[in-house]
Design an enzyme around this catalytic site. Sequence first.
Site, PDB file in Angstrom:
ATOM      1  N   ASP A 128       0.670  -1.084  -0.001  1.00 14.94           N
ATOM      2  CA  ASP A 128      -0.124   0.068  -0.085  1.00 14.94           C
ATOM      3  C   ASP A 128       0.953   1.369  -0.001  1.00 14.94           C
ATOM      4  O   ASP A 128       1.638   1.462   0.826  1.00 14.94           O
ATOM      5  CB  ASP A 128      -1.013  -0.156   1.288  1.00 14.94           C
ATOM      6  CG  ASP A 128      -1.648   1.267   1.377  1.00 14.94           C
ATOM      7  OD1 ASP A 128      -1.721   2.151   0.466  1.00 14.94           O
ATOM      8  OD2 ASP A 128      -2.451   1.311   2.332  1.00 14.94           O
ATOM      9  N   GLU A 175      30.421  12.806  -0.706  1.00 15.12           N
ATOM     10  CA  GLU A 175      31.465  13.091   0.613  1.00 15.12           C
ATOM     11  C   GLU A 175      30.355  13.246   1.565  1.00 15.12           C
ATOM     12  O   GLU A 175      30.107  14.373   1.820  1.00 15.12           O
ATOM     13  CB  GLU A 175      32.409  14.115   0.444  1.00 15.12           C
ATOM     14  CG  GLU A 175      33.489  14.028  -0.676  1.00 15.12           C
ATOM     15  CD  GLU A 175      34.489  15.186  -0.675  1.00 15.12           C
ATOM     16  OE1 GLU A 175      34.335  16.113   0.085  1.00 15.12           O
ATOM     17  OE2 GLU A 175      35.480  14.961  -1.336  1.00 15.12           O
ATOM     18  N   GLU A 197      28.625  13.959   4.937  1.00 18.65           N
ATOM     19  CA  GLU A 197      29.038  14.113   6.308  1.00 18.65           C
ATOM     20  C   GLU A 197      27.788  13.987   7.622  1.00 18.65           C
ATOM     21  O   GLU A 197      26.544  14.216   7.174  1.00 18.65           O
ATOM     22  CB  GLU A 197      29.450  15.823   6.672  1.00 18.65           C
ATOM     23  CG  GLU A 197      30.667  16.067   5.747  1.00 18.65           C
ATOM     24  CD  GLU A 197      30.775  17.480   5.854  1.00 18.65           C
ATOM     25  OE1 GLU A 197      31.969  17.922   5.192  1.00 18.65           O
ATOM     26  OE2 GLU A 197      30.164  18.426   5.756  1.00 18.65           O
ATOM     27  N   GLU A 225      35.431  15.695  11.063  1.00 15.80           N
ATOM     28  CA  GLU A 225      35.359  17.072  10.235  1.00 15.80           C
ATOM     29  C   GLU A 225      35.447  18.059  11.397  1.00 15.80           C
ATOM     30  O   GLU A 225      35.946  17.793  12.244  1.00 15.80           O
ATOM     31  CB  GLU A 225      33.760  16.923   9.752  1.00 15.80           C
ATOM     32  CG  GLU A 225      33.742  16.491   8.193  1.00 15.80           C
ATOM     33  CD  GLU A 225      34.292  17.698   7.482  1.00 15.80           C
ATOM     34  OE1 GLU A 225      34.724  18.745   7.866  1.00 15.80           O
ATOM     35  OE2 GLU A 225      34.931  17.345   6.392  1.00 15.80           O
ATOM     36  N   GLU A 238      33.421  12.108   8.700  1.00 18.62           N
ATOM     37  CA  GLU A 238      33.206  12.021   7.235  1.00 18.62           C
ATOM     38  C   GLU A 238      33.723  10.797   6.871  1.00 18.62           C
ATOM     39  O   GLU A 238      34.978  10.596   7.249  1.00 18.62           O
ATOM     40  CB  GLU A 238      33.722  13.283   6.333  1.00 18.62           C
ATOM     41  CG  GLU A 238      33.394  12.925   4.928  1.00 18.62           C
ATOM     42  CD  GLU A 238      34.001  14.117   4.016  1.00 18.62           C
ATOM     43  OE1 GLU A 238      33.469  15.474   4.462  1.00 18.62           O
ATOM     44  OE2 GLU A 238      34.957  13.833   3.027  1.00 18.62           O
ATOM     45  N   HIS A 256      29.335  16.858  -0.720  1.00 20.87           N
ATOM     46  CA  HIS A 256      29.593  17.263  -2.008  1.00 20.87           C
ATOM     47  C   HIS A 256      29.922  16.111  -3.128  1.00 20.87           C
ATOM     48  O   HIS A 256      29.982  14.866  -2.466  1.00 20.87           O
ATOM     49  CB  HIS A 256      31.292  17.851  -1.806  1.00 20.87           C
ATOM     50  CG  HIS A 256      31.407  18.891  -0.928  1.00 20.87           C
ATOM     51  ND1 HIS A 256      32.702  19.385  -0.264  1.00 20.87           N
ATOM     52  CD2 HIS A 256      30.478  19.743  -0.217  1.00 20.87           C
ATOM     53  CE1 HIS A 256      32.455  20.309   0.475  1.00 20.87           C
ATOM     54  NE2 HIS A 256      30.973  20.469   0.704  1.00 20.87           N
ATOM     55  N   ARG A 269      37.661  26.511  -2.930  1.00 24.33           N
ATOM     56  CA  ARG A 269      36.507  25.974  -2.292  1.00 24.33           C
ATOM     57  C   ARG A 269      35.391  27.027  -1.887  1.00 24.33           C
ATOM     58  O   ARG A 269      34.528  26.603  -0.975  1.00 24.33           O
ATOM     59  CB  ARG A 269      37.027  25.296  -0.862  1.00 24.33           C
ATOM     60  CG  ARG A 269      37.888  23.893  -1.170  1.00 24.33           C
ATOM     61  CD  ARG A 269      38.363  23.361  -0.204  1.00 24.33           C
ATOM     62  NE  ARG A 269      38.698  21.722  -0.298  1.00 24.33           N
ATOM     63  CZ  ARG A 269      39.764  21.292  -1.085  1.00 24.33           C
ATOM     64  NH1 ARG A 269      40.550  22.196  -1.174  1.00 24.33           N
ATOM     65  NH2 ARG A 269      39.964  20.099  -1.150  1.00 24.33           N
ATOM     66  N   GLU A 280      33.606  19.188  -8.647  1.00 32.36           N
ATOM     67  CA  GLU A 280      33.205  18.877  -7.527  1.00 32.36           C
ATOM     68  C   GLU A 280      31.767  19.878  -7.345  1.00 32.36           C
ATOM     69  O   GLU A 280      32.126  21.108  -7.323  1.00 32.36           O
ATOM     70  CB  GLU A 280      34.183  19.097  -6.402  1.00 32.36           C
ATOM     71  CG  GLU A 280      33.527  18.994  -4.777  1.00 32.36           C
ATOM     72  CD  GLU A 280      34.739  19.305  -3.907  1.00 32.36           C
ATOM     73  OE1 GLU A 280      34.457  19.048  -2.798  1.00 32.36           O
ATOM     74  OE2 GLU A 280      35.709  19.659  -4.142  1.00 32.36           O
ATOM     75  N   ARG A 324      29.369  21.550  -4.772  1.00 34.14           N
ATOM     76  CA  ARG A 324      29.540  21.476  -3.088  1.00 34.14           C
ATOM     77  C   ARG A 324      28.204  21.943  -2.643  1.00 34.14           C
ATOM     78  O   ARG A 324      28.328  21.907  -1.175  1.00 34.14           O
ATOM     79  CB  ARG A 324      30.465  22.651  -2.998  1.00 34.14           C
ATOM     80  CG  ARG A 324      32.030  22.194  -3.473  1.00 34.14           C
ATOM     81  CD  ARG A 324      33.076  23.372  -3.288  1.00 34.14           C
ATOM     82  NE  ARG A 324      33.260  23.609  -1.910  1.00 34.14           N
ATOM     83  CZ  ARG A 324      34.035  22.967  -1.187  1.00 34.14           C
ATOM     84  NH1 ARG A 324      34.600  21.519  -1.613  1.00 34.14           N
ATOM     85  NH2 ARG A 324      34.025  23.338   0.263  1.00 34.14           N
TER      86      ARG A 324
END
Length: 440
Positions: free
Chosen positions: A50, A123, A125, A178, A185, A234, A302, A319, A321
């Site tokens: 269901d 990645e 966390e 981290e 991580e 990321h 970054r 990457e 982010r």
Amino acid sequence: MNEISGIRASSGGRPQFVQLIFVDMNGVPKGMEIPIGRYEEAVESGIAFDGSSIPGFQGIEDSDLIFKTDPSTYAEVPWEDIARVYGYIYKDGKPYKADPRGVLKGALERLEKKGFKAYIGPEPEFYLFRKNGTWELQVPDGGGYFDLVTLDKARELRREIALYMQAFGLVPEVLHHEVGRAQHEIDFRYDEALKTADNIVSFKYLVKAIAEMRGLYATFMPKPIYGFPGNGMHLHISLWRDGENAFVGEEGLSETALHFIAGILKHAKALAAVTNPTVNSYKRLVPGYEAPVYISWGYRNRSALIRVPAFWGNGARIEYRCPDPSANPYLAFSAILMAGLDGIKRKLEPEAYVETNVYEMSDEERSKAGIETLPGSLGEALEELKKDRVVREALGGAYKNFIAYKEREWEEYVTYLKAKELPLETKKVTEWELERYFHV
């Protein structure tokens, strides 16, 4: 604790039950258990259930669904007398339109028609807490980024998780503390997009299960505590064609990669509704932390939304982010890949290139560089999603379910704020969020 290779179920033999796993619109795993004797039936004809009480699925008036297993995903749980398997959902003999895993399968088929295969490495966390019966969360360690011994009291638990990961087909690569106290991580090896989405669901299940066995609570909630760093996820993405990395260029990234970046930047505001799909996600996406809020890209930078890591050859990738672990990985991957593919098809050129810290730029400098800002709330992101045809179509038949479910979520939050006389723009983490998202 480290000798898990020989751990077997209490029966000492074949698992007695199989969990049939799918995810709801929030990406939260749901499912049912069947005796092992019904496994072949689950593969061939499926098991009925269901769907009316599954968040984002069917209404009560027409809720009969069928789950069919994908045998390639079968895995045995080392600490229980069960196995787990993912699959697809059907309705009336056809693929169910709102099945997130089916949506990603369809997106990957469209990508393959253009000659591409997508690989993604996440990645994710998470925080580890002790909970005292209220929403006052107690941090079990005082470690910081890359701390090893003195302050990091969870290092053995991370190792235990990494050892168990192998039973689910995940290959751990890097384990570390981290930035936040009690934040961790564990990165695992990239894989084809559908497999990686499955792996994210398995990883979150595994982390929570091991933490619970050790008397802790693990949460992937984007911002569990105000003033602490948020949990991101990321994504490292590359496209391959004919067995070769299509992002490799003669000097840096290929034109294909640059067009892909441009597509994501073009659709970034709408993508946020899918990659950052909770009210709490926008408590993480604020200036002052590593989470990006400005729509830009650059090499190694970054502070940018899209970063190009310093790896070339077959390691060439981008990457992305801003995504966080509250995202439904199947829907998020579908949206990201179709946005990037739109950039490739239209040969878009990436704008808003920056190699300086975007947070330290003035508003005027960002404006001159063509740098825009991600939505500031779930409500804003949903409005952007409604306007973006490419991202809407990437969600396929799940779009209407997704937007309706998330709009109710936003309305409930706004109602809560009014009742508590809190401003709409508050960045404090509310009790409403903890009750709704702590299990993420």
